[in-house]
Design an enzyme around this catalytic site. Structure first.
Site, mmCIF file in Angstrom:
data_model
loop_
_atom_site.group_PDB
_atom_site.id
_atom_site.type_symbol
_atom_site.label_atom_id
_atom_site.label_comp_id
_atom_site.label_asym_id
_atom_site.label_seq_id
_atom_site.Cartn_x
_atom_site.Cartn_y
_atom_site.Cartn_z
ATOM 1 N N THR A 57 17.548 56.921 20.529
ATOM 2 C CA THR A 57 16.901 55.607 20.424
ATOM 3 C C THR A 57 17.985 54.599 20.054
ATOM 4 O O THR A 57 18.461 54.583 18.917
ATOM 5 C CB THR A 57 15.813 55.609 19.333
ATOM 6 O OG1 THR A 57 14.895 56.660 19.605
ATOM 7 C CG2 THR A 57 15.072 54.281 19.312
ATOM 8 N N PRO A 89 22.701 59.688 17.128
ATOM 9 C CA PRO A 89 21.963 58.696 16.329
ATOM 10 C C PRO A 89 21.922 57.274 16.895
ATOM 11 O O PRO A 89 20.849 56.699 17.029
ATOM 12 C CB PRO A 89 22.691 58.726 14.983
ATOM 13 C CG PRO A 89 23.402 60.041 14.932
ATOM 14 C CD PRO A 89 23.749 60.361 16.342
ATOM 15 N N LYS A 112 9.866 52.471 23.885
ATOM 16 C CA LYS A 112 9.982 53.159 22.582
ATOM 17 C C LYS A 112 10.067 52.133 21.444
ATOM 18 O O LYS A 112 9.424 52.296 20.395
ATOM 19 C CB LYS A 112 11.230 54.036 22.615
ATOM 20 C CG LYS A 112 11.721 54.562 21.288
ATOM 21 C CD LYS A 112 10.919 55.727 20.783
ATOM 22 C CE LYS A 112 11.447 56.215 19.428
ATOM 23 N NZ LYS A 112 10.556 57.151 18.787
HETATM 24 P P1 NAD Z 1 20.609 63.458 13.428
HETATM 25 O O1 NAD Z 1 21.511 62.554 12.661
HETATM 26 O O2 NAD Z 1 19.843 64.505 12.693
HETATM 27 O O3 NAD Z 1 21.444 64.205 14.569
HETATM 28 C C1 NAD Z 1 22.392 63.601 15.389
HETATM 29 C C2 NAD Z 1 23.412 64.635 15.817
HETATM 30 O O4 NAD Z 1 24.359 63.986 16.671
HETATM 31 C C3 NAD Z 1 24.198 65.223 14.630
HETATM 32 O O5 NAD Z 1 24.203 66.632 14.715
HETATM 33 C C4 NAD Z 1 25.594 64.642 14.808
HETATM 34 O O6 NAD Z 1 26.626 65.494 14.338
HETATM 35 C C5 NAD Z 1 25.641 64.463 16.322
HETATM 36 N N1 NAD Z 1 26.647 63.499 16.770
HETATM 37 C C6 NAD Z 1 26.949 62.281 16.257
HETATM 38 N N2 NAD Z 1 27.941 61.703 16.973
HETATM 39 C C7 NAD Z 1 28.250 62.579 17.963
HETATM 40 C C8 NAD Z 1 29.203 62.562 19.022
HETATM 41 N N3 NAD Z 1 30.007 61.517 19.208
HETATM 42 N N4 NAD Z 1 29.268 63.638 19.830
HETATM 43 C C9 NAD Z 1 28.443 64.701 19.643
HETATM 44 N N5 NAD Z 1 27.538 64.790 18.657
HETATM 45 C C10 NAD Z 1 27.442 63.726 17.839
HETATM 46 O O7 NAD Z 1 19.619 62.495 14.232
HETATM 47 P P2 NAD Z 1 18.178 62.852 14.868
HETATM 48 O O8 NAD Z 1 17.122 62.702 13.815
HETATM 49 O O9 NAD Z 1 18.300 64.121 15.653
HETATM 50 O O10 NAD Z 1 17.989 61.602 15.840
HETATM 51 C C11 NAD Z 1 18.695 61.482 17.067
HETATM 52 C C12 NAD Z 1 18.104 60.308 17.818
HETATM 53 O O11 NAD Z 1 16.712 60.557 18.053
HETATM 54 C C13 NAD Z 1 18.179 58.976 17.039
HETATM 55 O O12 NAD Z 1 18.491 57.938 17.911
HETATM 56 C C14 NAD Z 1 16.766 58.854 16.447
HETATM 57 O O13 NAD Z 1 16.392 57.511 16.224
HETATM 58 C C15 NAD Z 1 15.924 59.478 17.547
HETATM 59 N N6 NAD Z 1 14.642 60.032 17.090
HETATM 60 C C16 NAD Z 1 14.563 60.741 15.919
HETATM 61 C C17 NAD Z 1 13.327 61.235 15.502
HETATM 62 C C18 NAD Z 1 13.202 62.028 14.211
HETATM 63 O O14 NAD Z 1 12.060 62.229 13.746
HETATM 64 N N7 NAD Z 1 14.304 62.505 13.612
HETATM 65 C C19 NAD Z 1 12.177 61.012 16.277
HETATM 66 C C20 NAD Z 1 12.292 60.316 17.487
HETATM 67 C C21 NAD Z 1 13.540 59.828 17.881
#
Ligand code: NAD
Length: 319
Positions: A108, A77, A187
């Site tokens: 991001t 995240p 981005k």
């Molecule tokens: P999410 O919260 O659904 O998933 C994040 C994952 O990372 C979780 O499974 C969590 O357990 C894991 N995590 C956290 N800390 C960790 C660590 N230290 N080691 C290993 N795993 C760890 O988030 P997401 O929606 O998948 O988003 C991830 C990134 O992508 C963010 O930066 C977000 O801004 C970006 N993003 C998201 C979207 C969207 O539509 N969801 C679109 C574009 C970009």
């Protein structure tokens, strides 16, 4: 490492985006390949490993993933999580000998964190490479393998061919943005602009309906006029205009308002750090902060700003 070694790939962070991206990798890599995965949460790791026994290998830490992989992707995240994944002294990626491994962070996050991770890797593991490659396209794009990657590297980068081959397994468009942290800068600029267009579109639709305009007619006017934009054409904030837009399904799916708040805030910080004057940054940020706090809007698609502004979602009765 000029060729993409597709037999050992690591993936860290199996959340809303990462799980789909890892699934695309597993599906498209040859049967001889192994994908080494890790997440702080056990459930998505076990699920993916059970779906693909033998091909997907669960690991106990980012370090464990790294020891088995040539290319390592991360999708977590925020900056604090990226720091922990890469720099934790005991379990982080950089706590093992990296050799000439290639690491790609797709999260991001702020440019400062990405830059300090890269600097640490360059200083301690000079043959290894680290890239920022945030994505656009949302969870639906990730599930379909159609996301875009904004890659923090130059056209002349020796790894570009390998990086493109790897990222194409998960997405359709790979844009080299010029150098380190410029993928992130691209981005954040994109989401700043898209976030402002969503607010402006919501304001204009709300004002038009109140003035007696059918929002279908008004959206046709925007599409034919100088206000034409993708948010109105494909993600219209007013329900009932674009049938498959999240707004037409109670703002379910899409890009969550709290993620827009995070990205918008990072963009405003970026503008501040480079001395770029913003006319609308403060207004945009406070709008997404307040919409995130509003229980009618939290966890919904960011175009829910139309609801936050008091837009008439039951306009059909009027026209
Ligand atoms: P999410 O919260 O659904 O998933 C994040 C994952 O990372 C979780 O499974 C969590 O357990 C894991 N995590 C956290 N800390 C960790 C660590 N230290 N080691 C290993 N795993 C760890 O988030 P997401 O929606 O998948 O988003 C991830 C990134 O992508 C963010 O930066 C977000 O801004 C970006 N993003 C998201 C979207 C969207 O539509 N969801 C679109 C574009 C970009």
């Amino acid at each position: 490492m000029s060729q993409f070694d597709s037999t050992q790939v690591g993936f860290i962070g199996l959340g809303a985006m990462g799980k789909h991206m890892a699934q695309q990798l597993v599906k498209k890599l040859p049967d001889t390949a192994h994908v080494y995965i890790y997440d702080v949460a056990n459930a998505p790791v076990e699920e993916l490993a059970q779906e693909h026994p033998g091909k997907v290998i669960p690991c106990t830490s980012p370090k464990h993933v790294t020891q088995n992989s040539r290319f390592i992707l991360s999708m977590v995240p925020e900056g604090s999580h990226v720091r922990s994944v890469y720099l934790d002294e005991k379990s982080g990626i950089a706590s093992t000998d990296l050799g000439d491994r290639v690491m790609i962070d797709c999260s991001t996050i702020d440019l400062g964190t990405s830059s300090s991770v890269k600097t640490h890797i360059n200083e301690h593991h000079p043959a290894a490479s680290f890239y920022d490659a945030p994505v656009s396209g949302g969870t639906l794009g990730a599930a379909k393998g159609t996301i875009a990657f904004f890659l923090g590297c130059a056209e002349s980068d020796p790894h570009l061919v390998s990086l493109t081959a790897l990222l194409r397994l998960m997405g359709q468009t790979i844009i080299p943005c010029g150098g380190p942290t410029l993928g992130l800068a691209a981005k954040l600029c994109n989401n700043y602009l898209s976030g402002l267009i969503a607010i402006g579109s919501s304001e204009a639709l709300n004002m038009g309906i109140r003035a007696g305009l059918d929002p279908r007619v008004l959206s046709t006017v925007f599409a034919a006029g100088t206000a034409q934009n993708t948010i109105c054409d494909r993600w219209n904030p007013c329900p009932g205009i674009v049938v498959d837009a999240p707004s037409s399904n109670d703002y379910q799916g899409g890009f969550k308002v709290q993620l827009m708040k995070k990205d918008f805030s990072l963009a405003v910080q970026l503008a501040d750090s480079v001395g770029a004057k913003l006319a609308l940054g403060h207004e945009g940020l406070t709008t997404y902060e307040a919409a995130t706090e509003d229980p009618r809007c939290f966890d919904r698609d960011s175009r829910v700003v139309f609801r936050y502004l008091g837009g008439d979602e039951k306009w059909q009765g009027k026209f």
